[in-house]
Scaffold this active site. Structure first.
Site, PDB file in Angstrom:
ATOM      1  N   VAL A   1      64.388  78.424  19.509  1.00  0.00           N
ATOM      2  CA  VAL A   1      65.172  78.177  20.721  1.00  0.00           C
ATOM      3  C   VAL A   1      65.293  76.668  20.970  1.00  0.00           C
ATOM      4  O   VAL A   1      66.345  76.182  21.404  1.00  0.00           O
ATOM      5  CB  VAL A   1      64.544  78.890  21.944  1.00  0.00           C
ATOM      6  N   CYS A   2      64.245  75.932  20.660  1.00  0.00           N
ATOM      7  CA  CYS A   2      64.211  74.492  20.951  1.00  0.00           C
ATOM      8  C   CYS A   2      65.398  73.710  20.378  1.00  0.00           C
ATOM      9  O   CYS A   2      66.021  72.932  21.098  1.00  0.00           O
ATOM     10  CB  CYS A   2      62.894  73.884  20.486  1.00  0.00           C
TER      11      CYS A   2
END
Length: 189
Positions: free
Chosen positions: A48-49
């Protein structure tokens, strides 16, 4: 305990300046005399980062036009940030500063450290030129953020700072009507 309205605590850290490919030192002093966005995320080389940091990059030019500098922070080192920048298609496009927080000082200062995991949570902070936190958002690990909402929040924060006695209502957009809190408005909104 909320950090809203509080001055950021002192810190000093090594960082990777994605814009010019250099290692630099960053401290709380760098966040003063300008508007800043500090974006914490759990870890480099994750899932997700990079989507969040790439989305933040998509807003970077607009944020710069508003006089805002962006800093991303994770508990990785500045060396790991460079390695990620060199090997990820999304992260290689970043132009803002990536702060390493392996000692977890900054993550603790902003109260986003997951002590058990040793990683930062997904926290976003808007800091005014006096080093005061004006807005904060913290999400669970599985919930990515939308950087576009920062634009209206920053414009509202800047408006309120420059227009004492006025406030911005919900969904306020630049140029729209604001409110002047007074006895006359009580119960009439």
């Amino acid at each position: 305990m909320s950090l809203i309205g509080k001055k950021i605590l002192p810190f000093k850290a090594s960082a990777y300046n994605s814009g010019n490919g250099e290692f630099i030192e960053v401290s709380d002093e760098n966040l003063k005399d300008q508007w800043s966005v500090v974006c914490f995320y759990p870890a480099d080389f994750t899932f997700v980062c990079p989507t969040e940091l790439g989305d933040l990059q998509d807003q970077y030019a607009t944020l710069k036009e508003l006089g805002v500098e962006v800093y991303s922070v994770s508990t990785d080192t500045h060396f790991t940030h460079k390695a990620w920048h060199d090997h990820s298609d999304v992260i290689s496009k970043l132009e803002y500063i990536m702060i390493g927080d392996p000692a977890q000082t900054i993550s603790r200062n902003f109260d986003v450290l997951d002590e058990e995991a040793g990683l930062a949570q997904r926290g976003t902070f808007i800091i005014d030129p006096d080093g005061i936190v004006q807005a904060a958002e913290i999400n669970a690990d599985g919930i990515g953020r939308d950087a576009s909402i920062l634009i209206d929040k920053i414009k509202a924060a800047q408006y309120v700072r420059n227009n004492p006695g006025e406030v911005c209502p919900a969904k306020w957009k630049e140029g729209e009507e604001t409110l002047k809190p007074s006895l006359d408005l009580v119960g009439k909104i």
